[in-house]
Design a protein around this motif. Structure first.
Motif, PDB file in Angstrom:
ATOM      1  N   GLN A   4       0.847  -1.200   0.000  1.00 47.07           N
ATOM      2  CA  GLN A   4       0.000   0.000   0.000  1.00 47.07           C
ATOM      3  C   GLN A   4       0.879   1.245   0.000  1.00 47.07           C
ATOM      4  O   GLN A   4       1.804   1.358   0.797  1.00 47.07           O
ATOM      5  CB  GLN A   4      -0.893  -0.014   1.236  1.00 47.07           C
ATOM      6  N   ALA A   6       0.634   5.403   0.071  1.00 44.87           N
ATOM      7  CA  ALA A   6      -0.228   6.575   0.239  1.00 44.87           C
ATOM      8  C   ALA A   6       0.212   7.672  -0.738  1.00 44.87           C
ATOM      9  O   ALA A   6       1.398   8.014  -0.789  1.00 44.87           O
ATOM     10  CB  ALA A   6      -0.133   7.075   1.667  1.00 44.87           C
ATOM     11  N   GLU A   8      -0.786  11.595  -2.650  1.00 47.27           N
ATOM     12  CA  GLU A   8      -1.559  12.837  -2.566  1.00 47.27           C
ATOM     13  C   GLU A   8      -1.700  13.385  -3.979  1.00 47.27           C
ATOM     14  O   GLU A   8      -0.832  13.168  -4.821  1.00 47.27           O
ATOM     15  CB  GLU A   8      -0.827  13.859  -1.696  1.00 47.27           C
ATOM     16  N   GLN A  60      -0.610  -0.810  -4.340  1.00 47.18           N
ATOM     17  CA  GLN A  60      -2.001  -0.388  -4.176  1.00 47.18           C
ATOM     18  C   GLN A  60      -1.972   1.070  -3.734  1.00 47.18           C
ATOM     19  O   GLN A  60      -1.538   1.374  -2.632  1.00 47.18           O
ATOM     20  CB  GLN A  60      -2.686  -1.284  -3.128  1.00 47.18           C
ATOM     21  N   LEU A  61      -2.399   1.974  -4.618  1.00 42.71           N
ATOM     22  CA  LEU A  61      -2.379   3.396  -4.283  1.00 42.71           C
ATOM     23  C   LEU A  61      -3.565   3.706  -3.379  1.00 42.71           C
ATOM     24  O   LEU A  61      -4.696   3.296  -3.660  1.00 42.71           O
ATOM     25  CB  LEU A  61      -2.433   4.253  -5.543  1.00 42.71           C
ATOM     26  N   THR A  62      -3.306   4.415  -2.295  1.00 43.79           N
ATOM     27  CA  THR A  62      -4.384   4.819  -1.367  1.00 43.79           C
ATOM     28  C   THR A  62      -4.263   6.317  -1.124  1.00 43.79           C
ATOM     29  O   THR A  62      -3.240   6.920  -1.411  1.00 43.79           O
ATOM     30  CB  THR A  62      -4.271   4.066  -0.025  1.00 43.79           C
ATOM     31  N   GLY A  63      -5.322   6.890  -0.576  1.00 39.65           N
ATOM     32  CA  GLY A  63      -5.301   8.329  -0.281  1.00 39.65           C
ATOM     33  C   GLY A  63      -6.085   9.080  -1.328  1.00 39.65           C
ATOM     34  O   GLY A  63      -7.310   8.886  -1.438  1.00 39.65           O
ATOM     35  N   ILE A  65      -6.266   8.654  -4.349  1.00 42.37           N
ATOM     36  CA  ILE A  65      -6.798   7.761  -5.385  1.00 42.37           C
ATOM     37  C   ILE A  65      -6.683   6.324  -4.872  1.00 42.37           C
ATOM     38  O   ILE A  65      -5.736   5.993  -4.168  1.00 42.37           O
ATOM     39  CB  ILE A  65      -6.027   8.002  -6.712  1.00 42.37           C
ATOM     40  N   ASN A  66      -7.675   5.504  -5.178  1.00 46.36           N
ATOM     41  CA  ASN A  66      -7.633   4.109  -4.735  1.00 46.36           C
ATOM     42  C   ASN A  66      -7.627   3.198  -5.945  1.00 46.36           C
ATOM     43  O   ASN A  66      -8.680   2.906  -6.512  1.00 46.36           O
ATOM     44  CB  ASN A  66      -8.834   3.793  -3.829  1.00 46.36           C
ATOM     45  N   GLU A  67      -6.441   2.789  -6.335  1.00 44.85           N
ATOM     46  CA  GLU A  67      -6.314   1.937  -7.520  1.00 44.85           C
ATOM     47  C   GLU A  67      -5.070   1.093  -7.379  1.00 44.85           C
ATOM     48  O   GLU A  67      -4.133   1.497  -6.689  1.00 44.85           O
ATOM     49  CB  GLU A  67      -6.178   2.803  -8.778  1.00 44.85           C
ATOM     50  N   SER A  68      -5.077  -0.053  -8.036  1.00 50.73           N
ATOM     51  CA  SER A  68      -3.824  -0.797  -8.061  1.00 50.73           C
ATOM     52  C   SER A  68      -3.016  -0.301  -9.261  1.00 50.73           C
ATOM     53  O   SER A  68      -3.577  -0.021 -10.323  1.00 50.73           O
ATOM     54  CB  SER A  68      -4.065  -2.307  -8.130  1.00 50.73           C
ATOM     55  N   ARG A  90      -2.049   2.200 -14.521  1.00 53.60           N
ATOM     56  CA  ARG A  90      -3.196   1.475 -13.974  1.00 53.60           C
ATOM     57  C   ARG A  90      -3.098   0.026 -14.441  1.00 53.60           C
ATOM     58  O   ARG A  90      -2.683  -0.238 -15.571  1.00 53.60           O
ATOM     59  CB  ARG A  90      -4.514   2.074 -14.473  1.00 53.60           C
TER      60      ARG A  90
END
Lengths: 210, 138
Positions: A4, A6, A8, A60-63, A65-68, A90
């Motif tokens: 994961q 994070a 911005e 896994q991008l979080t924050g 944007i939520n996408e693998s 993506r």
């Protein structure tokens, strides 16, 4: 499971803003692919550097944007110490991706005991494999590599579902050869001058002019 | 024998300036470890050869040494006690133009400890500050 990361969102673009971002401990990034629009992002440099050091390619991008995503490209500074920019694409789990994977040698070649030297000619291979099964590295066992023997690309043990996309299967990855001794100081000779391209032609022209 | 080109387009070249840092030839490609220049400058063929010999004497038959730069540039000089003028001097030696960040030598087939020892010996011969470099992650 993918690491994961994070991220911005990044509104300010251009080299001055990117430089400020880097000074604040963030790395400018971009996310693209699947025909959707590009999203400028920023990611913490220490987290990304750790991920790269541990060989993570799928994240896994979080924050914001939520996408693998898949780490497509890294840009390094001149000294190769700091990451300057990162490209994410993506990706869906079963998608086939083309990727460069490092080749690492394992074990000790018996040929070395016979006076040989192990020379690795290929350090990275390009493979196509499902995104969910990207190997961190490809190990090559050299425990059976005797003198004058070699391991070719065709004999590499690739993970399931992966295949080579570049290079001739007969290309040598690693071989054990008899070392060639380089000449030492005694063999030094006084070098002459190198041949000058077109020098004779010029002289010829001058003669004609005369 | 010191390195030099086999064929050249011109016998003499202008001095030029070394601007910016290396954006190519700045990563380890052939070996496992490298020696990276931290400063810019000219590296003469004789210096390059001295470095090679220093490394080779340490390595003996183990491992493999790669030289990543080549002395393409002819450096001219005028003889001592000569009056100024009368044109450019004659080529004296050949030099490689080094930008900060250029990888000068690489070594493979030996442990990191041995590579460090090898490059420490080699670094004493270099006219520029250098540092030890590992292969960059893919």
């Amino acid at each position: 499971m993918a690491l994961q990361l994070a991220v911005e969102s990044r509104n300010l673009q251009g080299k001055r803003n990117s430089r400020r971002l880097r000074h604040s401990g963030q790395i400018p990034a971009i996310l693209y692919g699947h025909g959707l629009e590009c999203v400028p992002l920023s990611v913490a440099s220490d987290v990304l550097s750790a991920a790269i050091r541990h060989g993570s390619r799928l994240v896994q991008l979080t924050g914001a944007i939520n996408e693998s995503a898949f780490i497509r490209e890294l840009q390094w500074d001149t000294w190769g110490t700091h990451i300057v920019h990162v490209d994410f694409t993506r990706i869906s789990e079963h998608e086939i991706v083309e990727i460069r994977v490092p080749v690492e040698l394992r074990g000790e070649a018996p040929g070395v005991r016979e006076g040989g030297v192990v020379v690795q000619l290929i350090h990275e291979v390009e493979i196509a494999c499902p995104a969910s099964a990207i190997p961190e590295k490809i190990d090559v066992n050299i425990n059976h590599l005797a003198l004058e023997q070699s391991v070719t690309l065709a004999s590499l043990e690739l993970p399931e579902g992966a295949k080579l996309t570049a290079g001739d299967p007969e290309d040598i990855v690693v071989h054990c050869i008899v070392p060639v001794e380089m000449p030492e100081e005694g063999a030094e000779a006084v070098p002459g001058e190198p041949e000058v391209i077109g020098a004779k032609a010029e002289e010829g022209e001058e003669e004609k002019e005369d | 024998m010191a390195l030099m080109p086999k064929r050249v387009k011109h016998r003499k070249s202008q001095r030029g300036r070394i601007r910016g840092s290396a954006s190519r030839g700045n990563r380890v490609v052939h070996g496992d470890y490298g020696l990276q220049a931290m400063q810019g400058g000219w590296l003469s063929a004789a210096t390059l050869e001295a470095g090679r010999i220093a490394a080779q004497q340490y390595l003996r038959t183990e491992g493999r040494l790669y030289i990543r730069v080549f002395p393409h540039k002819p450096i001219t000089s005028i003889p001592l006690e000569t009056r100024m003028g009368k044109g450019k001097g004659e080529p004296e030696y050949w030099a490689a133009v080094i930008k900060p960040g250029t990888v000068l030598y690489e070594v493979s087939g030996i442990s990191e400890e041995a590579a460090r020892m090898c490059f420490t010996r080699l670094a004493h011969k270099m006219p520029v500050r250098v540092r030890f470099l590992r292969r960059r992650p893919v």
